[in-house]
Scaffold this motif. Structure first.
Motif, PDB file in Angstrom:
ATOM      1  N   LYS A 145      28.422  -4.009  48.007  1.00  0.00           N
ATOM      2  CA  LYS A 145      28.615  -2.986  49.028  1.00  0.00           C
ATOM      3  C   LYS A 145      27.293  -2.674  49.720  1.00  0.00           C
ATOM      4  O   LYS A 145      26.215  -2.928  49.181  1.00  0.00           O
ATOM      5  CB  LYS A 145      29.193  -1.719  48.401  1.00  0.00           C
ATOM      6  N   SER A 146      27.409  -2.096  50.908  1.00  0.00           N
ATOM      7  CA  SER A 146      26.212  -1.750  51.670  1.00  0.00           C
ATOM      8  C   SER A 146      25.670  -0.404  51.217  1.00  0.00           C
ATOM      9  O   SER A 146      26.376   0.393  50.608  1.00  0.00           O
ATOM     10  CB  SER A 146      26.545  -1.690  53.169  1.00  0.00           C
ATOM     11  N   CYS A 147      24.397  -0.153  51.540  1.00  0.00           N
ATOM     12  CA  CYS A 147      23.809   1.138  51.198  1.00  0.00           C
ATOM     13  C   CYS A 147      24.189   2.174  52.251  1.00  0.00           C
ATOM     14  O   CYS A 147      24.549   1.836  53.377  1.00  0.00           O
ATOM     15  CB  CYS A 147      22.287   1.020  51.091  1.00  0.00           C
ATOM     16  N   GLY A 148      24.100   3.440  51.876  1.00  0.00           N
ATOM     17  CA  GLY A 148      24.451   4.529  52.772  1.00  0.00           C
ATOM     18  C   GLY A 148      23.268   4.988  53.604  1.00  0.00           C
ATOM     19  O   GLY A 148      22.286   4.264  53.762  1.00  0.00           O
ATOM     20  N   PRO A 149      23.322   6.230  54.123  1.00  0.00           N
ATOM     21  CA  PRO A 149      22.236   6.755  54.964  1.00  0.00           C
ATOM     22  C   PRO A 149      20.885   6.827  54.254  1.00  0.00           C
ATOM     23  O   PRO A 149      19.844   6.773  54.898  1.00  0.00           O
ATOM     24  CB  PRO A 149      22.731   8.160  55.335  1.00  0.00           C
ATOM     25  N   ASP A 150      20.903   6.949  52.915  1.00  0.00           N
ATOM     26  CA  ASP A 150      19.634   7.031  52.182  1.00  0.00           C
ATOM     27  C   ASP A 150      18.987   5.664  51.996  1.00  0.00           C
ATOM     28  O   ASP A 150      17.866   5.565  51.478  1.00  0.00           O
ATOM     29  CB  ASP A 150      19.837   7.689  50.816  1.00  0.00           C
TER      30      ASP A 150
END
Length: 218
Positions: A145-150
């Motif tokens: 999965k991709s990383c979020g805003p952080d």
């Protein structure tokens, strides 16, 4: 050997590496991985030949397969504003989509919650979050999965599970005890996904949110 057995062999080899990495285990894994790739290519070619032979009878299945093989998805190049104008600049397209998604979002109105019928006599007591609990959650994160805003990738969290478990356990416990969720955890990367119809119509898109992987692990 069936395709399922080849996949199972490859998965078993990867599981052995996770238990303890050695040169021999990596060699076995690569051999089974390459074997699986060859098997998948043969199965794909056979499926494509069958589709071509029966093209006149199953056109829908053929085009469905072709669309599934597309690696490049069409970008949003234009969008209709609320006043009917067609905007093309990226920042204006973003504003139109944000305005539409905000208009259909149901926000909390601050009303009092209705009284609920008591369904049980049991109550949840004090919840204690331990580093061991957090570590197990981090180890089970999906690294694809991709990383979020952080911008913290799940692969990093998984590989540093033991070191990260203690500070995260403290943060989770404090958030739970005080009933406050850090504002950073409320942020998300929102991607508009086209559903159907006119691609310039905002109502034909649905938002998909990707929050911090730290939050998803909890």
């Amino acid at each position: 050997m069936t395709e399922y057995e080849v996949v199972e062999e490859k998965q078993n080899a990867f599981s052995e590496i996770q238990r303890g990495s050695t040169g021999r285990k990596w060699t076995t894994y690569r051999t089974r991985r390459d074997k699986l790739r060859v098997s998948m290519r043969k199965a794909r070619r056979l499926h494509e030949k069958k589709l071509l032979i029966m093209l006149d009878k199953i056109k829908r299945a053929f085009f469905k397969y072709v669309n599934s093989r597309l690696t490049v998805r069409p970008e949003i190049t234009a969008m209709k504003a609320s006043d009917g104008r067609l905007v093309e600049e990226d920042n204006e397209v973003t504003k139109v989509l944000v305005q539409y998604f905000s208009s259909v979002h149901t926000s909390h109105r601050g009303e009092e919650m209705p009284e609920m019928q008591m369904m049980t006599d049991t109550q949840i007591g004090n919840i204690t979050i331990t580093p061991e609990m957090v570590e197990k959650k981090l180890e089970k994160l999906n690294i694809n999965k991709s990383c979020g805003p952080d911008e913290i990738h799940p692969h990093v969290l998984q590989k540093t599970a033991k070191a990260m478990s203690k500070p995260l356990a403290i943060i989770f416990q404090k958030s739970l005890d005080e009933g406050i969720c850090p504002k950073e955890w409320k942020c998300a990367n929102v991607t508009p996904i086209h559903k159907k119809g006119d691609r310039t119509e905002p109502s034909n898109y649905r938002p998909v949110s990707l929050t911090s992987q730290v939050v998803q692990s909890s």
